[in-house]
Enzyme design. Structure first.
Site, short mmCIF file in Angstrom:
data_model
loop_
_atom_site.label_atom_id
_atom_site.label_comp_id
_atom_site.label_asym_id
_atom_site.label_seq_id
_atom_site.Cartn_x
_atom_site.Cartn_y
_atom_site.Cartn_z
N GLY A 182 -9.24 146.95 -8.25
CA GLY A 182 -9.68 148.34 -8.33
C GLY A 182 -10.39 148.73 -7.06
N CYS A 218 -9.22 163.61 -3.99
CA CYS A 218 -10.38 163.80 -3.10
C CYS A 218 -10.40 162.79 -1.95
CB CYS A 218 -11.67 163.68 -3.91
SG CYS A 218 -11.79 164.92 -5.21
N SER A 247 -15.95 150.04 -8.85
CA SER A 247 -15.23 150.21 -10.12
C SER A 247 -15.69 149.21 -11.18
CB SER A 247 -13.72 150.07 -9.88
OG SER A 247 -13.41 148.77 -9.42
N LYS A 300 -15.57 145.59 -10.61
CA LYS A 300 -14.84 144.32 -10.50
C LYS A 300 -15.80 143.13 -10.57
CE LYS A 300 -13.17 145.24 -6.42
NZ LYS A 300 -13.90 146.52 -6.20
N GLU A 333 -14.27 139.10 -3.98
CA GLU A 333 -13.85 139.65 -2.67
C GLU A 333 -12.63 138.89 -2.15
OE1 GLU A 333 -15.19 142.33 -1.81
OE2 GLU A 333 -17.15 142.31 -2.77
N VAL A 359 -11.05 145.60 8.09
CA VAL A 359 -12.21 144.94 7.47
C VAL A 359 -13.50 145.46 8.08
CG1 VAL A 359 -13.42 142.75 7.14
CG2 VAL A 359 -10.93 142.87 6.83
#
Ligand SMILES: Nc1ncnc2c1ncn2[C@@H]1O[C@H](COP(=O)(O)OP(=O)(O)O)[C@@H](O)[C@H]1O
Ligand SMILES: Cc1cn([C@H]2C[C@H](O)[C@@H](COP(=O)(O)O)O2)c(=O)[nH]c1=O
Ligand SMILES: [Zn+2]
Length: 199
Positions: free
Chosen positions: A16, A181, A20, A22, A90, A166
């Site tokens: 996600g 958006c 969100s 995760k 990550e 990154v």
């Protein structure tokens, strides 16, 4: 939630946008595994030093102990012989080799829970997440709340200037937005992201 099988390994992917949930979901699953008396180890890439050098920490300050590693292969020699569940946060920061590492762990009979961004700041699939999702048994997609309009957000808007894929950061560098958006800053030489189908 799923009725998990016994005596075989598998891969769960939690993906996600930023914010969100995760990491919260990864921590929740890890804690439930601990309640189930499972031996759990959590890893994260060393580059993610935003809230802590080694612990995995959510934006809401939920926390779990982890080992920070440079490369995915380090998991093999840091793994305790009795570990049954591996969590990785990550995961988008590891190279493509993380896919083989995660598959090898699952093939050995471990439950592997991976959390990571499925899209980069331009809305492009963030490798190796697509590959991980393809080989996993379970995929959960989380959504944040768009800070512009309040709709469900599946994208991460970078609000600092950089064309690098990154760039480690949190609030102040990124905000979650919906597809309407979100503005993908086009990098030089890349084709447009969307086709105009209607006037
Ligand atoms: N716009 C937002 N939408 C949803 N959650 C947000 C938002 N801004 C801040 N948060 C916080 O972020 C938490 C999720 O953090 P975290 O699990 O670290 O997300 P992720 O790992 O997906 O970036 C939420 O529970 C909430 O407290
Ligand atoms: C979109 C995007 C994000 N990042 C970085 C920013 C953060 O350090 C992590 C994501 O953390 P989270 O737990 O999902 O909030 O990734 C990046 O390097 N490049 C990007 O395009
Ligand atoms: Zn929106």
């Amino acid at each position: 939630m799923h009725q998990f099988p016994k005596d075989i390994g598998w891969i769960e992917v939690i993906c996600g946008s930023m914010f969100s949930g995760k990491t919260e979901e990864l921590i929740r699953r890890v804690q439930r595994a601990v309640y189930g008396k499972q031996k759990v180890q959590v890893f994260k890439p060393r580059i993610d030093n935003r809230y802590d050098e080694s612990a995995v920490v959510s934006h809401s300050q939920h926390k779990v102990l982890s080992t920070a590693i440079e490369r995915a292969e380090e998991i093999f020699y840091r793994l305790a012989p009795d570990t049954q569940v591996v969590g990785i946060d990550e995961v988008q920061f590891f190279g493509s080799e993380v896919v083989a590492v995660v598959e090898a762990l699952a093939n050995k009979g471990l439950r592997v829970i991976c959390a990571g961004l499925d899209q980069d700041y331009q809305g492009r699939p963030f490798e190796p997440m697509p590959q991980l999702m393809a080989v996993s048994e379970y995929v959960t997609k989380e959504l944040a709340i768009c800070v512009v309009c309040g709709n469900p957000a599946n994208r991460s808007q970078r609000i600092v200037s950089s064309g690098e894929r990154v760039v480690v950061g949190a609030a102040g560098a990124y905000e979650p937005r919906c597809r309407k958006c979100h503005v993908a800053e086009p990098a030089e030489g890349t084709p447009p992201q969307t086709l105009e189908l209607f006037d």
